[in-house]
Structures are given as structure tokens and as C-alpha cells.
Design a protein around this motif. Structure first.
Motif, PDB file in Angstrom:
ATOM      1  N   GLN A   1       0.828  -1.204   0.000  1.00 46.37           N
ATOM      2  CA  GLN A   1       0.000   0.000   0.000  1.00 46.37           C
ATOM      3  C   GLN A   1       0.868   1.262   0.000  1.00 46.37           C
ATOM      4  O   GLN A   1       0.602   2.218  -0.737  1.00 46.37           O
ATOM      5  N   ILE A   2       1.921   1.262   0.830  1.00 39.66           N
ATOM      6  CA  ILE A   2       2.797   2.431   0.932  1.00 39.66           C
ATOM      7  C   ILE A   2       3.560   2.643  -0.373  1.00 39.66           C
ATOM      8  O   ILE A   2       3.632   3.768  -0.896  1.00 39.66           O
ATOM      9  N   VAL A   3       4.139   1.562  -0.915  1.00 40.23           N
ATOM     10  CA  VAL A   3       4.899   1.670  -2.167  1.00 40.23           C
ATOM     11  C   VAL A   3       4.006   2.141  -3.306  1.00 40.23           C
ATOM     12  O   VAL A   3       4.386   3.004  -4.100  1.00 40.23           O
ATOM     13  N   SER A   4       2.789   1.586  -3.386  1.00 37.08           N
ATOM     14  CA  SER A   4       1.862   1.973  -4.456  1.00 37.08           C
ATOM     15  C   SER A   4       1.494   3.448  -4.361  1.00 37.08           C
ATOM     16  O   SER A   4       1.466   4.163  -5.371  1.00 37.08           O
ATOM     17  N   ALA A   5       1.200   3.916  -3.137  1.00 38.74           N
ATOM     18  CA  ALA A   5       0.819   5.318  -2.941  1.00 38.74           C
ATOM     19  C   ALA A   5       1.970   6.256  -3.294  1.00 38.74           C
ATOM     20  O   ALA A   5       1.771   7.274  -3.970  1.00 38.74           O
ATOM     21  N   LEU A   6       3.195   5.919  -2.854  1.00 30.55           N
ATOM     22  CA  LEU A   6       4.352   6.778  -3.143  1.00 30.55           C
ATOM     23  C   LEU A   6       4.665   6.806  -4.635  1.00 30.55           C
ATOM     24  O   LEU A   6       4.993   7.859  -5.203  1.00 30.55           O
ATOM     25  N   TRP A   7       4.561   5.654  -5.284  1.00 29.14           N
ATOM     26  CA  TRP A   7       4.805   5.561  -6.731  1.00 29.14           C
ATOM     27  C   TRP A   7       3.783   6.409  -7.491  1.00 29.14           C
ATOM     28  O   TRP A   7       4.122   7.145  -8.417  1.00 29.14           O
ATOM     29  N   TYR A   8       2.532   6.308  -7.079  1.00 32.24           N
ATOM     30  CA  TYR A   8       1.436   7.054  -7.705  1.00 32.24           C
ATOM     31  C   TYR A   8       1.644   8.567  -7.544  1.00 32.24           C
ATOM     32  O   TYR A   8       1.571   9.334  -8.514  1.00 32.24           O
ATOM     33  N   ILE A   9       1.945   8.994  -6.307  1.00 32.79           N
ATOM     34  CA  ILE A   9       2.135  10.424  -6.030  1.00 32.79           C
ATOM     35  C   ILE A   9       3.362  10.967  -6.760  1.00 32.79           C
ATOM     36  O   ILE A   9       3.330  12.059  -7.338  1.00 32.79           O
ATOM     37  N   PHE A  10       4.451  10.198  -6.757  1.00 32.46           N
ATOM     38  CA  PHE A  10       5.679  10.626  -7.420  1.00 32.46           C
ATOM     39  C   PHE A  10       5.444  10.864  -8.915  1.00 32.46           C
ATOM     40  O   PHE A  10       5.912  11.867  -9.478  1.00 32.46           O
ATOM     41  N   THR A  11       4.722   9.957  -9.571  1.00 33.24           N
ATOM     42  CA  THR A  11       4.467  10.100 -11.002  1.00 33.24           C
ATOM     43  C   THR A  11       3.597  11.321 -11.284  1.00 33.24           C
ATOM     44  O   THR A  11       3.862  12.077 -12.227  1.00 33.24           O
ATOM     45  N   ILE A  12       2.570  11.536 -10.457  1.00 31.15           N
ATOM     46  CA  ILE A  12       1.695  12.704 -10.640  1.00 31.15           C
ATOM     47  C   ILE A  12       2.473  14.003 -10.455  1.00 31.15           C
ATOM     48  O   ILE A  12       2.385  14.932 -11.283  1.00 31.15           O
ATOM     49  N   VAL A  13       3.249  14.092  -9.371  1.00 32.10           N
ATOM     50  CA  VAL A  13       4.017  15.312  -9.095  1.00 32.10           C
ATOM     51  C   VAL A  13       5.024  15.574 -10.211  1.00 32.10           C
ATOM     52  O   VAL A  13       5.212  16.725 -10.646  1.00 32.10           O
ATOM     53  N   GLY A  14       5.666  14.525 -10.700  1.00 24.39           N
ATOM     54  CA  GLY A  14       6.632  14.691 -11.776  1.00 24.39           C
ATOM     55  C   GLY A  14       6.001  15.225 -13.045  1.00 24.39           C
ATOM     56  O   GLY A  14       6.549  16.122 -13.702  1.00 24.39           O
ATOM     57  N   LEU A  15       4.830  14.709 -13.407  1.00 16.84           N
ATOM     58  CA  LEU A  15       4.144  15.164 -14.616  1.00 16.84           C
ATOM     59  C   LEU A  15       3.675  16.617 -14.470  1.00 16.84           C
ATOM     60  O   LEU A  15       3.795  17.415 -15.408  1.00 16.84           O
ATOM     61  N   ILE A  16       3.135  16.960 -13.295  1.00 21.48           N
ATOM     62  CA  ILE A  16       2.694  18.348 -13.062  1.00 21.48           C
ATOM     63  C   ILE A  16       3.890  19.300 -13.100  1.00 21.48           C
ATOM     64  O   ILE A  16       3.798  20.420 -13.629  1.00 21.48           O
ATOM     65  N   ALA A  17       5.025  18.864 -12.563  1.00 24.47           N
ATOM     66  CA  ALA A  17       6.221  19.711 -12.555  1.00 24.47           C
ATOM     67  C   ALA A  17       6.672  20.034 -13.987  1.00 24.47           C
ATOM     68  O   ALA A  17       7.080  21.169 -14.278  1.00 24.47           O
TER      69      ALA A  17
END
Length: 362
Positions: free
Chosen positions: A324-340
Motif C-alpha cells: 500500500q505504501i509503495v503503491s501510494a508513493l509511486w502514484y504520487i511521485f508520477t503525478i508530481v513529476g508530470l505536473i512539474a
């Protein structure tokens, strides 16, 4: 999900079930015992059925199981008569490698136009030429509305995204049918097999946008090196395309990820934490002026949380806390990277490169 698979008199003794306590026991693909879903299911169950031994004697067989979900562990004891034939326990590693089987069903054969249409569609899908035809149709459609260079770039972005899904499927040993490009819909990566675990669902769903994120990064680097506006536009618009795929709305990739995380949480505290994270994402979206992103995040989160009560009826093996933790961090990291990346090109002051951010702010 498949909980257990033992050898019994040269045939498979297979137990399938869900977190809600629903279980169905098969011997040689024949149902021999059933347990209905129960809201008070404590993980302990017993199945009884009759079999004949090699001497022709009828024996009462009994399968006792105890299931623990976090961490996943299945303990079992199988008796034929009063004799203990098999016992043991296994965890997530064994269950993730098992491929659930569908019970054999006898279907009535009848002539119908719908049946012929379904057969024609199946034959059409099996022909490799359909991929080329659909890719050509997509190229022609996008070229008609935009331009040939834009259409080629868009198809390239779609192929990279879908290839990420294909690589994840192959990592888990799934047989794939390849990538289909559908005009004005996007792309589709097809597999002949169904997923067995929430972790497989997360990986297959996230690898598409993650490959897309990688393409945007490479295009950004190419822009820094060459100064070509083509690479700048490719990076920005590809980031927007993959960001929309990460919205937590089914059947988009983000919907599968959020659903897998939320449906793997058994405690009320867990779902409240997930809800707090979603609320934080909504607040950040509106704080940075990303109105469209925040609005769609509200819709997607509500859709998932309203279905949370029925999570135990799923046949997919849930994520453990680490997953759950790895999935959430992976998901958030990809979103933040794309928005950046989108934000970076907006800051350049170019009207065309600033369009992706304006879409998110609309």
C-alpha cells in the motif's frame, strides 16, 4: 482468488474464495463444496464432501483452512476419512504465482445474429492486420483534425504509454495480444489472462503513465540539448496525456491504483488515512489553481470510497501494508513529476506550451 491447490488422487483439489468468506471447492474442476459470504467471517472454514478411494470405498473428505490477510497466510489440513493426507501453510509468494481457473460451464449453442457478430469480432481481433488498420485509421483521423506531425507525435506517445502496460504484463508472465490504437479513444494493451492480485493491478496500471513520464523527461532533456520546440511540445503535451490517465476515475489507470490501495485496507483508520490523503490532494489542486484536476479528484475519490464496503467480495489478493505504501508513493511521485513538467513549460511564457496548464486550471 485461488487460495489453495492440492493433488488429490491424481486430480486437482482447488479452493477459490474472497475476503468476505465466499469459497468454492473444486475437485477435478467439479464443484464439491460451497461457503457463502459472511460479514462475520473469522477466516476459519471447513469443507466436507465424498470421494471414492482406489478400493471403491466411499470416504468422507474434510478440508480445514484458516486464512489470515495481513500478512497473507493460508493454513490447511486435508483428511480422507480419519487419515490426515496433507497439511501445511503458504503465504503471498505462493498465491501470487497461482493462476485462478474458471469453473467449466456448459453453454447452449444457438444461431443468432449477435452470436455471429461476436464471432466476427473475435476473428477480427485475432488477425494481426487489424492493428495496422486501426493505427492507420488513428493516424488519418488525427491528421485530419490537427496535422500529420502532431498525429505522429500523439501516436508515438500512446504507443510508449501502452508499451509500459505490456512490459508489466510480461513481467508477471501474462500472454499479451499487443497494442491497439483506437481513433479518438487512445490506445489499449490487451492480455489473454486476468490479474490475480492487487499488486499486479497497480503495476500494470502505473507502468503506462510511468513510461509516459520517462518519455516526457527524455523529451525535456532533448529540448535542453537542441533547443527544438518540437521536443518541448512533445514533453508538455505527453505529460498532460499521462496525467489524465492517472486521475482516480475508473476505468482510467489512476482509478485502478486508488481502488487497489483503498480496497486493501481492512481497518477504518486505514480508509480514513486514504481519505485524508485524497482530501490533501484536492486542497493542493485548488491551492495551485488546478481547478479541473481537483474537481475530477473529488469525483474519482467519491466513486472509490462509496464502493469500499464491498471490497471483501473481490477475488483479488489484497496489498499488504508495504505494498500500500509503495503503491501510494509511486502514484504520487508520477503525478508530481508530470505536473512539474507542465508547470515548467508554462513558466516559459509561450502560449502553446502553456496550454496544458490552462487546461488543468479551467
Amino acid at each position: 482468488m485461488e487460495l489453495l491447490n492440492l493433488d488429490c488422487q491424481g486430480h486437482s483439489l482447488r479452493l477459490e474464495g474472497s475476503m468476505a468468506g465466499w469459497q468454492l471447492l473444486f475437485w477435478n474442476s467439479t464443484p464439491v463444496s460451497r461457503r457463502d459470504a459472511d460479514g462475520d467471517f473469522d477466516g476459519i472454514s471447513e469443507h466436507r464432501f465424498e470421494l471414492q478411494n482406489q478400493q471403491g470405498e466411499t470416504l468422507i473428505c474434510r478440508l480445514e483452512t484458516e486464512i489470515q490477510w495481513d500478512p497473507v497466510k493460508v493454513s490447511y489440513r486435508f483428511y480422507m476419512g480419519e487419515q490426515l493426507v496433507a497439511s501445511g501453510e503458504h503465504g503471498r509468494e505462493v498465491m501470487e504465482k497461482q493462476v485462478p481457473q474458471e469453473p467449466i460451464r456448459q453453454e447452449k449453442r444457438s444461431f443468432s445474429i449477435i452470436g455471429l457478430g461476436a464471432l466476427g469480432l473475435k476473428l477480427l481481433k485475432s488477425a494481426k492486420v487489424i492493428k495496422v488498420v486501426m493505427a492507420g485509421a488513428s493516424l488519418a483521423a488525427y491528421s485530419w483534425f490537427f496535422s500529420l506531425p502532431f498525429a505522429l507525435a500523439l501516436l508515438f506517445c500512446l504507443v510508449v504509454h501502452e508499451y509500459g502496460h505490456i512490459r508489466a504484463m510480461k513481467h508477471f508472465g501474462f500472454k499479451t495480444k499487443g497494442i491497439y490504437l483506437i481513433p479518438f479513444v487512445g490506445g489499449l494493451a490487451l492480455s489473454d489472462e486476468r490479474i490475480n492480485t492487487r499488486w499486479q493491478d497497480v503495476c500494470v496500471s502505473l507502468m503506462g503513465p510511468f513510461f509516459g513520464f520517462g518519455l516526457s523527461l527524455l523529451s525535456l532533456i532533448a529540448y535542453w540539448v537542441t533547443g527544438s520546440m518540437f521536443f518541448a511540445g512533445l514533453s508538455a503535451f505527453n505529460a498532460l496525456l499521462n496525467l489524465f490517465n492517472l486521475l482516480p476515475i475508473l476505468p482510467l489507470d489512476g482509478g485502478h491504483v486508488l481502488k487497489s490501495i483503498a480496497f486493501s485496507m481492512n481497518s477504518l483508520a486505514g480508509i480514513l488515512l486514504c481519505g485524508a490523503a485524497a482530501a490533501g490532494g484536492i486542497w493542493l489542486s485548488y491551492s495551485f489553481g488546478l481547478a479541473l484536476l481537483g474537481f475530477l479528484l473529488i469525483i474519482g475519490s467519491a466513486e472509490v470510497f462509496f464502493e469500499w464496503r464491498n471490497r471483501h467480495h473481490s477475488l483479488l489478493l489484497p496489498l499488504d501494508r508495504y505494498g500500500q505504501i509503495v503503491s501510494a508513493l509511486w502514484y504520487i511521485f508520477t503525478i508530481v513529476g508530470l505536473i512539474a513538467i507542465i508547470w515548467y513549460f508554462h513558466g516559459m511564457g509561450d502560449a502553446l506550451l502553456g496550454l496544458p496548464l490552462k487546461v488543468l486550471q479551467s
